[in-house]
Design a protein around this motif. Structure first.
Motif, mmCIF file in Angstrom:
data_model
loop_
_atom_site.group_PDB
_atom_site.id
_atom_site.type_symbol
_atom_site.label_atom_id
_atom_site.label_comp_id
_atom_site.label_asym_id
_atom_site.label_seq_id
_atom_site.Cartn_x
_atom_site.Cartn_y
_atom_site.Cartn_z
ATOM 1 N N GLY A 79 -5.091 -2.081 4.071
ATOM 2 C CA GLY A 79 -5.481 -1.163 3.010
ATOM 3 C C GLY A 79 -5.313 0.285 3.427
ATOM 4 O O GLY A 79 -4.824 1.118 2.654
ATOM 5 N N GLU A 80 -5.702 0.594 4.648
ATOM 6 C CA GLU A 80 -5.546 1.954 5.148
ATOM 7 C C GLU A 80 -4.077 2.334 5.254
ATOM 8 O O GLU A 80 -3.671 3.452 4.930
ATOM 9 C CB GLU A 80 -6.220 2.082 6.516
ATOM 10 C CG GLU A 80 -6.170 3.494 7.087
ATOM 11 C CD GLU A 80 -6.897 3.586 8.415
ATOM 12 O OE1 GLU A 80 -6.866 4.678 9.019
ATOM 13 O OE2 GLU A 80 -7.499 2.572 8.844
ATOM 14 N N ALA A 81 -3.257 1.365 5.704
ATOM 15 C CA ALA A 81 -1.820 1.634 5.814
ATOM 16 C C ALA A 81 -1.201 1.884 4.439
ATOM 17 O O ALA A 81 -0.328 2.750 4.289
ATOM 18 C CB ALA A 81 -1.128 0.458 6.500
ATOM 19 N N THR A 84 -1.998 5.440 3.126
ATOM 20 C CA THR A 84 -1.326 6.541 3.824
ATOM 21 C C THR A 84 0.190 6.362 3.864
ATOM 22 O O THR A 84 0.875 7.111 4.564
ATOM 23 C CB THR A 84 -1.866 6.664 5.262
ATOM 24 O OG1 THR A 84 -1.637 5.432 5.964
ATOM 25 C CG2 THR A 84 -3.359 6.965 5.249
ATOM 26 N N GLU A 85 0.714 5.380 3.100
ATOM 27 C CA GLU A 85 2.139 5.078 3.169
ATOM 28 C C GLU A 85 2.977 6.201 2.548
ATOM 29 O O GLU A 85 2.708 6.666 1.442
ATOM 30 C CB GLU A 85 2.428 3.765 2.431
ATOM 31 C CG GLU A 85 3.892 3.355 2.474
ATOM 32 C CD GLU A 85 4.147 2.095 1.678
ATOM 33 O OE1 GLU A 85 5.190 1.462 1.882
ATOM 34 O OE2 GLU A 85 3.276 1.732 0.848
ATOM 35 N N HIS A 112 10.659 -2.617 -4.036
ATOM 36 C CA HIS A 112 10.500 -4.074 -4.142
ATOM 37 C C HIS A 112 10.019 -4.444 -5.546
ATOM 38 O O HIS A 112 9.352 -3.664 -6.221
ATOM 39 C CB HIS A 112 9.482 -4.568 -3.118
ATOM 40 C CG HIS A 112 9.931 -4.411 -1.693
ATOM 41 N ND1 HIS A 112 10.244 -5.475 -0.890
ATOM 42 C CD2 HIS A 112 10.146 -3.303 -0.929
ATOM 43 C CE1 HIS A 112 10.603 -5.053 0.305
ATOM 44 N NE2 HIS A 112 10.549 -3.730 0.307
ATOM 45 N N ALA A 113 10.352 -5.677 -5.952
ATOM 46 C CA ALA A 113 9.874 -6.234 -7.231
ATOM 47 C C ALA A 113 10.102 -5.249 -8.373
ATOM 48 O O ALA A 113 9.179 -4.870 -9.098
ATOM 49 C CB ALA A 113 8.394 -6.609 -7.128
ATOM 50 N N PRO A 190 7.192 -1.084 0.266
ATOM 51 C CA PRO A 190 7.235 -2.151 1.272
ATOM 52 C C PRO A 190 5.864 -2.672 1.684
ATOM 53 O O PRO A 190 5.732 -3.827 2.088
ATOM 54 C CB PRO A 190 7.969 -1.489 2.447
ATOM 55 C CG PRO A 190 8.868 -0.487 1.803
ATOM 56 C CD PRO A 190 8.061 0.057 0.651
ATOM 57 N N LYS A 191 4.829 -1.841 1.581
ATOM 58 C CA LYS A 191 3.481 -2.273 1.945
ATOM 59 C C LYS A 191 2.682 -2.798 0.761
ATOM 60 O O LYS A 191 1.509 -3.117 0.890
ATOM 61 C CB LYS A 191 2.726 -1.125 2.615
ATOM 62 C CG LYS A 191 3.305 -0.714 3.962
ATOM 63 C CD LYS A 191 2.435 0.324 4.646
ATOM 64 C CE LYS A 191 3.052 0.773 5.958
ATOM 65 N NZ LYS A 191 3.184 -0.339 6.922
ATOM 66 N N GLY A 192 3.323 -2.892 -0.395
ATOM 67 C CA GLY A 192 2.671 -3.510 -1.550
ATOM 68 C C GLY A 192 2.012 -2.565 -2.518
ATOM 69 O O GLY A 192 1.345 -3.013 -3.456
#
Length: 212
Positions: A79-81, A84-85, A112-113, A190-192
């Motif tokens: 979640g933190e990543a 801050t993405e 993505h998607a 990439p991290k959703g």
């Protein structure tokens, strides 16, 4: 003398009987105690087994709790990543010819998607992609109604110009034929992380006219 001997015999017999009774009572008591001891041993064994079962359950609970804690920590880190993405993706759309609308993905990061939708005067077209990586990657949307509109406009434009006898260009249709085009893109990083881009406005095909 005989009486004394008989009495003595009775006494001895009584003592022997009493001793036998005493031995029987003692044996009964000993047997009862032995049964109690055996029951106590069985109870102790059962309690020990229950204690072992409880210990195993406690170990299982502790393992599950540790696993849940690790999963919670991992979820928190993700979640933190995500928060801050850094994500370098944006979209631009335009006609490259009448009826063909090009939506370009710009930026160096992956999308993505992807679900992209373009609407021209009520006509809708949608494209999807699992992943788009390249900077400048194009999604192409074809609109048959836009092709017909363009042909009608060109024909009307020529007819009006030919009918204009003033020589001042008063019969021109430049800027008269206005349409609406909108595009919407949904995708994830990439991290959703979900992303959304929307844009639109009025559009014309004047600059594609043959005599432009």
């Amino acid at each position: 003398m005989a009486d004394a001997v008989g009495i003595a015999g009775l006494i001895i017999g009584g003592v022997g009987s009493a001793a036998g009774v005493g031995a029987l009572v003692y044996a009964h008591i000993a047997n009862a105690n032995a049964k109690k001891s055996g029951k106590a041993a069985d109870d102790s064994k059962q309690l020990a087994e229950q204690a072992n079962d409880l210990a195993r359950e406690s170990n299982t609970i502790a393992t599950d709790a540790r696993q849940l804690a690790e999963e919670a920590n991992e979820f928190s880190r993700r979640g933190e990543a995500r928060e801050t993405e850094r994500h370098d993706v944006h979209w631009e759309g335009d006609w490259d010819r009448p009826g063909r609308y090009v939506l370009s993905k710009l930026g160096d990061d992956e999308a993505h998607a992807v679900t992209a939708t373009v609407v021209y005067d009520g006509e809708r077209a949608t494209q999807r992609a699992d992943i788009i990586t390249d900077n400048g990657h194009q999604l192409i949307f074809e609109f048959s109604t836009a092709v017909r509109d363009f042909r009608d406009e060109v024909r009307d434009h020529r007819r009006r110009r030919e009918a204009d006898t003033t020589g001042l260009g008063l019969g021109s249709t430049w800027g008269m034929n206005v349409h609406r085009v909108d595009h919407r893109v949904e995708w994830t990083t990439p991290k959703g992380n979900p992303r959304l881009h929307e844009d639109g406005g009025l559009t014309m095909f004047d600059h594609f006219y043959p005599d432009n």
